[in-house]
Design a protein around this motif. Structure first.
Motif, PDB file in Angstrom:
ATOM      1  N   THR A   5      -7.616  24.749  22.324  1.00 53.54           N
ATOM      2  CA  THR A   5      -8.994  24.547  22.721  1.00 53.54           C
ATOM      3  C   THR A   5      -9.148  23.330  23.580  1.00 53.54           C
ATOM      4  O   THR A   5      -9.911  23.259  24.416  1.00 53.54           O
ATOM      5  CB  THR A   5      -9.635  24.277  21.266  1.00 53.54           C
ATOM      6  N   ASN A   6      -8.158  22.349  23.241  1.00 52.52           N
ATOM      7  CA  ASN A   6      -8.287  20.979  24.094  1.00 52.52           C
ATOM      8  C   ASN A   6      -8.188  21.156  25.702  1.00 52.52           C
ATOM      9  O   ASN A   6      -8.729  21.052  26.309  1.00 52.52           O
ATOM     10  CB  ASN A   6      -7.568  19.820  23.451  1.00 52.52           C
ATOM     11  N   ILE A   7      -6.883  21.932  25.717  1.00 54.63           N
ATOM     12  CA  ILE A   7      -6.550  22.501  27.099  1.00 54.63           C
ATOM     13  C   ILE A   7      -7.499  23.171  27.887  1.00 54.63           C
ATOM     14  O   ILE A   7      -7.844  23.067  28.904  1.00 54.63           O
ATOM     15  CB  ILE A   7      -5.080  23.156  27.117  1.00 54.63           C
ATOM     16  N   SER A   8      -8.081  24.231  27.327  1.00 51.80           N
ATOM     17  CA  SER A   8      -9.131  25.067  27.608  1.00 51.80           C
ATOM     18  C   SER A   8     -10.282  23.971  28.133  1.00 51.80           C
ATOM     19  O   SER A   8     -10.751  24.372  29.180  1.00 51.80           O
ATOM     20  CB  SER A   8      -9.408  26.364  26.913  1.00 51.80           C
ATOM     21  N   ARG A   9     -10.738  23.184  27.237  1.00 50.60           N
ATOM     22  CA  ARG A   9     -11.822  22.736  27.445  1.00 50.60           C
ATOM     23  C   ARG A   9     -11.408  21.553  28.647  1.00 50.60           C
ATOM     24  O   ARG A   9     -12.354  21.523  29.533  1.00 50.60           O
ATOM     25  CB  ARG A   9     -12.433  21.746  26.257  1.00 50.60           C
ATOM     26  N   LEU A  10     -10.484  20.845  28.621  1.00 52.30           N
ATOM     27  CA  LEU A  10     -10.210  19.827  29.636  1.00 52.30           C
ATOM     28  C   LEU A  10     -10.092  20.602  31.015  1.00 52.30           C
ATOM     29  O   LEU A  10     -10.324  20.012  32.008  1.00 52.30           O
ATOM     30  CB  LEU A  10      -9.135  19.106  29.290  1.00 52.30           C
ATOM     31  N   ARG A  11      -9.496  21.756  31.152  1.00 52.04           N
ATOM     32  CA  ARG A  11      -9.150  22.477  32.227  1.00 52.04           C
ATOM     33  C   ARG A  11     -10.419  22.932  32.687  1.00 52.04           C
ATOM     34  O   ARG A  11     -10.708  22.652  34.019  1.00 52.04           O
ATOM     35  CB  ARG A  11      -8.211  23.837  31.940  1.00 52.04           C
ATOM     36  N   GLN A  18      -6.964  29.095  35.156  1.00 46.42           N
ATOM     37  CA  GLN A  18      -5.651  29.102  34.455  1.00 46.42           C
ATOM     38  C   GLN A  18      -4.549  29.056  35.547  1.00 46.42           C
ATOM     39  O   GLN A  18      -3.610  28.544  35.442  1.00 46.42           O
ATOM     40  CB  GLN A  18      -5.580  30.332  33.336  1.00 46.42           C
ATOM     41  N   GLY A  19      -4.743  29.991  36.575  1.00 44.38           N
ATOM     42  CA  GLY A  19      -3.793  30.267  37.744  1.00 44.38           C
ATOM     43  C   GLY A  19      -3.493  28.780  38.205  1.00 44.38           C
ATOM     44  O   GLY A  19      -2.659  28.399  38.913  1.00 44.38           O
ATOM     45  N   ASP A  20      -5.023  28.049  38.640  1.00 45.46           N
ATOM     46  CA  ASP A  20      -4.546  26.606  39.152  1.00 45.46           C
ATOM     47  C   ASP A  20      -3.707  25.829  38.310  1.00 45.46           C
ATOM     48  O   ASP A  20      -2.844  25.093  39.044  1.00 45.46           O
ATOM     49  CB  ASP A  20      -5.835  26.127  39.600  1.00 45.46           C
ATOM     50  N   LEU A  21      -4.168  25.724  37.129  1.00 44.48           N
ATOM     51  CA  LEU A  21      -3.342  24.882  36.392  1.00 44.48           C
ATOM     52  C   LEU A  21      -1.926  25.270  36.197  1.00 44.48           C
ATOM     53  O   LEU A  21      -1.061  24.475  36.334  1.00 44.48           O
ATOM     54  CB  LEU A  21      -3.962  24.969  34.989  1.00 44.48           C
ATOM     55  N   ALA A  22      -1.690  26.613  36.024  1.00 42.83           N
ATOM     56  CA  ALA A  22      -0.173  27.123  36.062  1.00 42.83           C
ATOM     57  C   ALA A  22       0.396  26.759  37.228  1.00 42.83           C
ATOM     58  O   ALA A  22       1.717  26.269  37.245  1.00 42.83           O
ATOM     59  CB  ALA A  22      -0.343  28.618  35.928  1.00 42.83           C
ATOM     60  N   GLU A  23      -0.313  26.619  38.641  1.00 41.11           N
ATOM     61  CA  GLU A  23       0.566  26.466  39.642  1.00 41.11           C
ATOM     62  C   GLU A  23       0.919  24.927  39.820  1.00 41.11           C
ATOM     63  O   GLU A  23       2.027  24.530  40.245  1.00 41.11           O
ATOM     64  CB  GLU A  23      -0.572  26.751  40.962  1.00 41.11           C
ATOM     65  N   VAL A  24      -0.050  24.273  39.109  1.00 42.97           N
ATOM     66  CA  VAL A  24       0.265  22.567  39.354  1.00 42.97           C
ATOM     67  C   VAL A  24       1.341  22.444  38.130  1.00 42.97           C
ATOM     68  O   VAL A  24       2.191  21.555  38.591  1.00 42.97           O
ATOM     69  CB  VAL A  24      -0.882  21.614  38.692  1.00 42.97           C
ATOM     70  N   LEU A  25       1.591  22.861  37.404  1.00 41.12           N
ATOM     71  CA  LEU A  25       2.526  22.564  36.076  1.00 41.12           C
ATOM     72  C   LEU A  25       3.847  23.787  36.424  1.00 41.12           C
ATOM     73  O   LEU A  25       4.947  23.384  35.488  1.00 41.12           O
ATOM     74  CB  LEU A  25       1.869  23.149  34.799  1.00 41.12           C
ATOM     75  N   GLU A  26       3.707  24.318  37.345  1.00 41.46           N
ATOM     76  CA  GLU A  26       4.907  25.234  37.570  1.00 41.46           C
ATOM     77  C   GLU A  26       5.194  26.126  36.458  1.00 41.46           C
ATOM     78  O   GLU A  26       6.440  26.287  36.195  1.00 41.46           O
ATOM     79  CB  GLU A  26       6.066  24.265  38.321  1.00 41.46           C
ATOM     80  N   VAL A  27       4.070  26.913  36.083  1.00 43.78           N
ATOM     81  CA  VAL A  27       4.459  27.860  34.978  1.00 43.78           C
ATOM     82  C   VAL A  27       3.716  29.008  35.417  1.00 43.78           C
ATOM     83  O   VAL A  27       2.954  29.115  36.182  1.00 43.78           O
ATOM     84  CB  VAL A  27       3.933  27.131  33.587  1.00 43.78           C
TER      85      VAL A  27
END
Length: 112
Positions: A5-11, A18-27
């Motif tokens: 929930t925290n990851i979703s809220r902060l994102r 989700q794709g942007d965050l995945a790209e930054v974290l290389e996942v």
């Protein structure tokens, strides 16, 4: 509040998909999706990157707790005229006065 929930809220606050965050974290985007649904948990390195990216502590990220408010106390100013020094000065002055008065009084009372 759960980690997902925290990851979703902060994102969402950072306006990242989700794709942007995945790209930054290389996942993969699916990994981010699993984190947000609490199906899996990111490894420690990714948690650290998430906390840096979102500008929160690991504790805030994992628990959702707000950081404690720091209350700054002003420094204590020590005055040179402290009451303890005044008392010590008065005592020393009285002792010096008595040291002068006693011999004078004893010397003057023994007249023959």
């Amino acid at each position: 509040m759960s980690l997902g929930t925290n990851i979703s809220r902060l994102r969402a606050e950072k306006r990242l998909s989700q794709g942007d965050l995945a790209e930054v974290l290389e996942v993969s985007r699916q990994s981010v999706s699993k984190w947000e649904t609490d199906s899996s948990v990111p490894d420690l390195n990714r948690l650290m990157k998430l906390s840096q990216l979102f500008g929160v502590t690991l504790d805030e990220l994992v628990t959702g707790a707000e950081p404690p408010v720091k209350v700054e106390t002003p420094p204590v100013m020590v005055s040179p005229s402290m009451p303890g020094r005044k008392i010590a000065g008065i005592i020393l002055f009285c002792m010096a006065f008595l040291a002068f008065l006693i011999p004078t009084g004893l010397g003057g009372s023994s007249s023959a």
